[in-house]
Design an enzyme around this catalytic site. Structure first.
Site, PDB file in Angstrom:
ATOM      1  CG  ASP A  36       4.734   8.693  -7.033  1.00 29.54           C
ATOM      2  OD1 ASP A  36       4.364   9.261  -8.060  1.00 29.54           O
ATOM      3  OD2 ASP A  36       4.346   7.562  -6.682  1.00 29.54           O
ATOM      4  CE  LYS A  58      -0.975   8.726  -7.830  1.00 30.25           C
ATOM      5  NZ  LYS A  58      -1.103   7.413  -8.452  1.00 30.25           N
ATOM      6  CG  MET A 168      -3.220   5.423   0.725  1.00 28.45           C
ATOM      7  SD  MET A 168      -3.859   5.344  -0.933  1.00 28.45           S
ATOM      8  CE  MET A 168      -4.048   3.596  -1.137  1.00 28.45           C
TER       9      MET A 168
HETATM   10  N1  SAH Z   1       2.985   1.873  -3.371  1.00 24.89           N
HETATM   11  C1  SAH Z   1       3.229   2.386  -2.058  1.00 24.89           C
HETATM   12  C2  SAH Z   1       1.940   2.769  -1.367  1.00 24.89           C
HETATM   13  C3  SAH Z   1       1.259   3.909  -2.027  1.00 24.89           C
HETATM   14  S1  SAH Z   1      -0.171   4.411  -1.208  1.00 24.89           S
HETATM   15  C4  SAH Z   1       3.991   1.343  -1.236  1.00 24.89           C
HETATM   16  O1  SAH Z   1       4.156   0.210  -1.687  1.00 24.89           O
HETATM   17  O2  SAH Z   1       4.474   1.683  -0.166  1.00 24.89           O
HETATM   18  C5  SAH Z   1       0.430   5.652  -0.110  1.00 24.89           C
HETATM   19  C6  SAH Z   1       0.373   5.164   1.302  1.00 24.89           C
HETATM   20  O3  SAH Z   1       1.528   4.383   1.577  1.00 24.89           O
HETATM   21  C7  SAH Z   1       0.414   6.249   2.336  1.00 24.89           C
HETATM   22  O4  SAH Z   1      -0.866   6.789   2.544  1.00 24.89           O
HETATM   23  C8  SAH Z   1       0.887   5.500   3.548  1.00 24.89           C
HETATM   24  O5  SAH Z   1      -0.143   4.757   4.148  1.00 24.89           O
HETATM   25  C9  SAH Z   1       1.853   4.515   2.939  1.00 24.89           C
HETATM   26  N2  SAH Z   1       3.253   4.965   3.020  1.00 24.89           N
HETATM   27  C10 SAH Z   1       4.052   5.309   2.019  1.00 24.89           C
HETATM   28  N3  SAH Z   1       5.286   5.609   2.460  1.00 24.89           N
HETATM   29  C11 SAH Z   1       5.249   5.465   3.796  1.00 24.89           C
HETATM   30  C12 SAH Z   1       6.201   5.603   4.841  1.00 24.89           C
HETATM   31  N4  SAH Z   1       7.464   5.971   4.593  1.00 24.89           N
HETATM   32  N5  SAH Z   1       5.814   5.354   6.111  1.00 24.89           N
HETATM   33  C13 SAH Z   1       4.553   4.973   6.389  1.00 24.89           C
HETATM   34  N6  SAH Z   1       3.620   4.810   5.439  1.00 24.89           N
HETATM   35  C14 SAH Z   1       3.949   5.049   4.175  1.00 24.89           C
END
Ligand code: SAH
Length: 462
Positions: A36, A58, A168
């Site tokens: 990803d 993604k 998100m």
């Molecule tokens: N499976 C992932 C989430 C996927 S959805 C998890 O467990 O983290 C994608 C969302 O994750 C983004 O829109 C954001 O809200 C959050 N996200 C992912 N990485 C991030 C980061 N380093 N800092 C802040 N938010 C993050």
């Protein structure tokens, strides 16, 4: 039992250190890695040399590959008999559509395993200084997606919880705040955004439901980000441990050596590669045992010298009558790895330091071999020759510049130059060191190169 062919692996939230040991072990033996956009890209350095790495990138609504195509690709690669690692941001199953990918494997009769990851929903608050639960604040949390299809303005369902964490949600923050107020949250309820959580350029933005939209007008939000709503946000000032560490840009090698100094932002801008001018080098190495001294001015010189020696079928045993000098303690340790204890170690890591170390030794008439980089200072060979030594230089490596991922210097506090070539590569790429950044370096030669480029660098002890 079928052998497992597909591994869904949670890569963690961005800081590459936050993948699990199990995830990393599988990653390093996978034949194919489908990754990803949100993963820490340095993780891919752990892949096998011949692993196929495919970005299925993604992020937010911008899917490089539609989910169905990702599922198909996973299955296609598994059917080719390959070990497939599907490397996903954060945790696989939290808003990552990992469940759908696992279902697709199940449907295709392909065995799969899932390695959980550290989700950004918990890691970003942690690095942002906000514990999602605390006995003085709340004992429950809810994790919500604020994502809506474009044009869908219906209120977001807000669960009743002491802390609500939104993923998100950047594009939908106005609706989220309205929905929270509509669900009965007070206007002075605290809210924080953590952008780029766990990464060097993390930023925390705080406000209340009442003023947050104004606050982010002045500080436009970057993605990815999460929002945390609730009393726990009040703890942030006290618990903001991550932003207290200096963020240090490192352009050389061995980031782990400097981890105790701060948050290391590693961009390997130069790489040392072996050089070879064929028969002359071989002859020099064959004759090396006849030298009175061999003097090393860098760890890389040692590494590539012995690589060449071993390639000729020789090893340290030929040096029974040769003495060795090294430029510093670290080089001495490196030399010991090849079975040789240094006879002489410079006290200060520089050509001048080495010349000083030789001060008490009569080198007149002695033969001295200098295995070194293609571009090397003349001070040492000239100094030793002036005292009557017969000098032979042997080029064993050179440094080349590499393309690096972008780095936002606004989020860097210090730069650590580990060699003169890192100084030159930095100046070439970035021009000058911005005023807010402190320049550090490891030894006098590097400091001198920095000075030549108008950079005042402070020497630090590792
Ligand atoms: N499976 C992932 C989430 C996927 S959805 C998890 O467990 O983290 C994608 C969302 O994750 C983004 O829109 C954001 O809200 C959050 N996200 C992912 N990485 C991030 C980061 N380093 N800092 C802040 N938010 C993050």
């Amino acid at each position: 039992m079928p052998t497992t062919k597909v591994f869904l692996i949670g890569a963690g939230p961005g800081d590459k250190g936050l993948i699990t040991v199990k995830g990393l072990e599988i990653l390093s033996r996978a034949d194919v890695i489908l990754y990803d956009h949100l993963i820490g890209h340095e993780l891919l350095d752990h892949a096998k040399d011949d692993a196929e790495k495919i970005s299925v990138g993604k992020f937010a609504a911008n899917h490089t590959l539609p989910q169905e195509s990702i599922n198909d690709l996973i299955i296609e690669k598994a059917r080719e008999g390959k070990v497939v690692a599907r490397l996903k941001g954060g945790d696989c199953y939290l808003f990552g559509r990992g469940g759908e990918e696992a279902e697709a494997c199940y449907g295709a009769g392909i065995a799969f395993e899932v390695v959980p990851g550290i989700t950004s929903a918990l890691a970003a608050p942690c690095y942002g200084g906000i514990p999602p639960t605390h006995r003085d604040c709340t004992s429950n949390i809810a994790i919500v997606t604020g994502h809506r299809k474009k044009g869908d303005t219906r209120p977001i369902d807000i669960p009743k919880a002491g802390t609500v964490i939104f993923l998100m949600s950047v594009g939908n923050i106005e609706n989220i705040i309205q929905s929270l107020l509509g669900a009965g949250y007070a206007a002075d309820t605290k809210i924080a955004a953590v952008e780029h959580g766990t990464c060097y350029d993390q930023r925390v933005i705080k406000g209340t439901l009442e003023n947050f939209l104004d606050v982010i007008k002045d500080h436009p939000l970057r993605t990815p980000a999460i929002f945390i709503v609730g009393k726990v946000v009040e703890l942030q000032e006290k618990l903001d441990w991550f932003s207290r560490k200096p963020r240090i840009l490192l352009l050389g090698n061995y980031p782990e050596r400097y981890a105790h100094l701060g948050t290391i932002v590693h961009r390997q801008i130069i790489q040392c590669v072996e050089t070879n001018d064929g028969s002359q080098t071989a002859q020099s190495l064959q004759n090396a045992k006849k030298q009175d001294w061999i003097v090393f001015t860098s760890g890389n010189g040692i590494k590539f010298f012995f690589k060449k020696l071993y390639a000729l079928g020789l090893d340290a045993r030929i040096f029974a009558n040769t003495k060795f000098a090294v430029i510093g303690k670290a080089s001495g340790e490196r030399l010991a790895e090849f079975g040789i204890k240094a006879d002489l170690t410079a006290e200060t890591e520089s050509s001048a330091g080495l010349l000083n170390a030789f001060a008490g030794i009569d080198v007149s008439g002695l033969s001295i071999l200098l295995p070194q980089a293609e571009v090397s200072s003349e001070q040492l060979p000239q100094g030793l020759a002036a005292r009557g030594a017969k000098i032979e230089k042997l080029t064993v490596y050179k440094t080349i510049e590499k393309e690096i991922d972008d780095v936002d210097l606004d989020y860097i506090d210090q730069i650590l130059f580990t060699s003169g070539s890192t100084v030159k590569a930095f100046v070439k790429k970035f021009g000058s060191v911005p005023e807010h950044i402190e320049a550090l370096c490891l030894g006098e030669p590097t400091q001198a190169t920095a000075k030549q480029h108008n950079i005042d660098a402070k020497i630090i002890d590792k």
